[in-house]
Design a protein around this motif. Structure first.
Motif, PDB file in Angstrom:
ATOM      1  N   ALA A 187       0.831  -1.204   0.000  1.00 20.87           N
ATOM      2  CA  ALA A 187       0.000   0.000   0.000  1.00 20.87           C
ATOM      3  C   ALA A 187       0.868   1.257   0.000  1.00 20.87           C
ATOM      4  N   LEU A 188       1.960   1.241   0.773  1.00 22.10           N
ATOM      5  CA  LEU A 188       2.864   2.383   0.804  1.00 22.10           C
ATOM      6  C   LEU A 188       3.465   2.621  -0.571  1.00 22.10           C
ATOM      7  N   TRP A 189       3.892   1.546  -1.231  1.00 27.57           N
ATOM      8  CA  TRP A 189       4.457   1.668  -2.575  1.00 27.57           C
ATOM      9  C   TRP A 189       3.432   2.262  -3.542  1.00 27.57           C
ATOM     10  N   ALA A 190       2.183   1.816  -3.446  1.00 21.07           N
ATOM     11  CA  ALA A 190       1.147   2.298  -4.361  1.00 21.07           C
ATOM     12  C   ALA A 190       0.813   3.760  -4.103  1.00 21.07           C
ATOM     13  N   PHE A 191       0.725   4.161  -2.836  1.00 20.59           N
ATOM     14  CA  PHE A 191       0.389   5.543  -2.515  1.00 20.59           C
ATOM     15  C   PHE A 191       1.511   6.500  -2.911  1.00 20.59           C
ATOM     16  N   THR A 192       2.774   6.099  -2.684  1.00 28.95           N
ATOM     17  CA  THR A 192       3.892   6.988  -3.014  1.00 28.95           C
ATOM     18  C   THR A 192       4.063   7.164  -4.522  1.00 28.95           C
ATOM     19  N   ARG A 193       3.592   6.204  -5.306  1.00 29.73           N
ATOM     20  CA  ARG A 193       3.699   6.305  -6.762  1.00 29.73           C
ATOM     21  C   ARG A 193       2.406   6.774  -7.416  1.00 29.73           C
ATOM     22  N   SER A 194       1.410   7.128  -6.597  1.00 31.67           N
ATOM     23  CA  SER A 194       0.144   7.619  -7.141  1.00 31.67           C
ATOM     24  C   SER A 194       0.229   9.111  -7.388  1.00 31.67           C
ATOM     25  N   ASP A 195      -0.816   9.626  -8.002  1.00 28.55           N
ATOM     26  CA  ASP A 195      -0.903  11.057  -8.282  1.00 28.55           C
ATOM     27  C   ASP A 195      -0.898  11.834  -6.969  1.00 28.55           C
ATOM     28  N   SER A 196      -0.144  12.926  -6.938  1.00 30.70           N
ATOM     29  CA  SER A 196      -0.008  13.700  -5.705  1.00 30.70           C
ATOM     30  C   SER A 196      -1.294  14.450  -5.331  1.00 30.70           C
ATOM     31  N   SER A 197      -2.204  14.653  -6.279  1.00 29.50           N
ATOM     32  CA  SER A 197      -3.439  15.378  -6.006  1.00 29.50           C
ATOM     33  C   SER A 197      -4.464  14.438  -5.360  1.00 29.50           C
ATOM     34  N   GLN A 198      -4.186  14.071  -4.104  1.00 26.86           N
ATOM     35  CA  GLN A 198      -5.037  13.106  -3.414  1.00 26.86           C
ATOM     36  C   GLN A 198      -6.273  13.785  -2.844  1.00 26.86           C
ATOM     37  N   LYS A 199      -7.361  13.055  -2.857  1.00 31.19           N
ATOM     38  CA  LYS A 199      -8.598  13.574  -2.308  1.00 31.19           C
ATOM     39  C   LYS A 199      -8.614  13.393  -0.793  1.00 31.19           C
TER      40      LYS A 199
END
Length: 313
Positions: free
Chosen positions: A39-51
């Motif tokens: 989950a950490l890997w997925a969140f850190t590589r996701s779009d920075s404009s998080q809701k």
């Protein structure tokens, strides 16, 4: 008072037969650790404009990593192979971290459910509540509140008791530490009941609004959303409700208000069993990230679709 309580604990041995729990804790630790890393890997590589929801889920992920740091110490202590200093460290630090994770998880699940419910309302009056800035501010308030309640259990000085084979964390506490322990337990119960109301009411309202559109063209998507919300509600009830049913009588037994030894043993076993259920939310949370965070879900989907394409080529 401290000497009397210590002697009563020596006479009434409730801290036995802990080995069966360690196997389940080890399984929870392994599944939760790899799930949280993924989950950490997925969140850190996701779009920075998080809701808003993603911010609450990231805070939940941070709390989960704290729990993965604490579980190995509990496993070693419950196996009976910990040194005396390690037992003291567990009682003063890592045992408290387990409860910090529990109540951070409960609170942030409440905010996730509330935010999900607000998304179905689409009210301009509630727009400010769904902004990233508000989510960051309320997350900081939550961490401050939980740490204010729990950290004194780490920082209040403990008794220097003689080394022995069977000892409970409550035996190390001085009178002021015991009083704060009881107070923090009842404050935590208040947090649990309030958050439970938020989660159950929010999920009920969301299900009610989605069910109104059951006859529209997007029924399959609505049905999937209904199943997700029901799963989250069921997971919350299974993980956290049993522990808080046992918590009050167990706290009374720790304070020697309940004196019967056989009842103390039953309550301790019930507490450890339900605590294991609470800790198992570590395995449940990665599923929550997938269903409630679009950025997380998109990253996971893209990653696995790319792997399939490479394999096909």
């Amino acid at each position: 008072m401290t000497e009397e309580s210590n002697s009563s604990h020596m006479v009434c041995d409730v801290y036995r037969d802990m080995h069966p729990f360690t196997y389940f804790y080890y399984l929870v630790f392994m599944v939760g650790f790899f799930g949280s890393c993924f989950a950490l890997w997925a969140f850190t590589r996701s779009d920075s404009s998080q809701k808003c929801t993603s911010i609450y889920l990231i805070n939940l992920l941070i709390a989960d990593f704290l729990l993965t740091l604490a579980l190995p110490f509990k496993i070693v202590v419950d196996l009976g192979i910990a040194t005396w200093k390690l037992k003291i460290f567990h009682c003063q630090v890592t045992a408290v971290i387990i409860y910090i994770n529990m109540y951070l998880s409960i609170i942030f699940l409440g905010f996730v459910s509330m935010d999900r419910s607000l998304q179905t309302i689409n009210s301009s009056r509630l727009y400010q509540v769904q902004k990233r800035g508000f989510a960051k501010m309320i997350s900081a308030v939550v961490w401050t509140l939980v740490l204010f309640i729990m950290l004194p259990n780490m920082l209040i000085p403990i008794n220097d008791i003689p080394e022995r084979d069977i000892v409970g964390c409550i035996d190390f506490k001085k009178e002021i530490g015991r009083h704060w322990h009881v107070l923090s337990n009842f404050i935590s119960l208040a947090i649990f009941f309030n958050c439970s109301c938020i989660i159950l009411i929010s999920n009920f309202l969301t299900i009610k609004r989605l069910y109104r559109h059951k006859d529209c063209d997007e029924f399959l998507n609505i049905k999937q959303a209904l199943v997700q919300i029901l799963l989250v509600t069921a997971g919350y009830v299974i993980c956290f409700v049993p522990y808080h049913i046992v918590r009050i009588p167990y706290t009374l037994s720790q304070s020697n208000i309940i004196m019967d030894c056989s009842l103390k043993q039953v309550l301790f076993f019930a507490k450890e069993s339900t605590l294991l259920l609470s800790v198992s939310n570590l395995c449940f949370d990665p599923i929550l990230y997938f269903y409630f965070s679009k950025t997380f879900r998109t990253k996971i989907t893209k990653t696995f679709s790319m792997k399939k394409e490479v394999t096909a080529v």
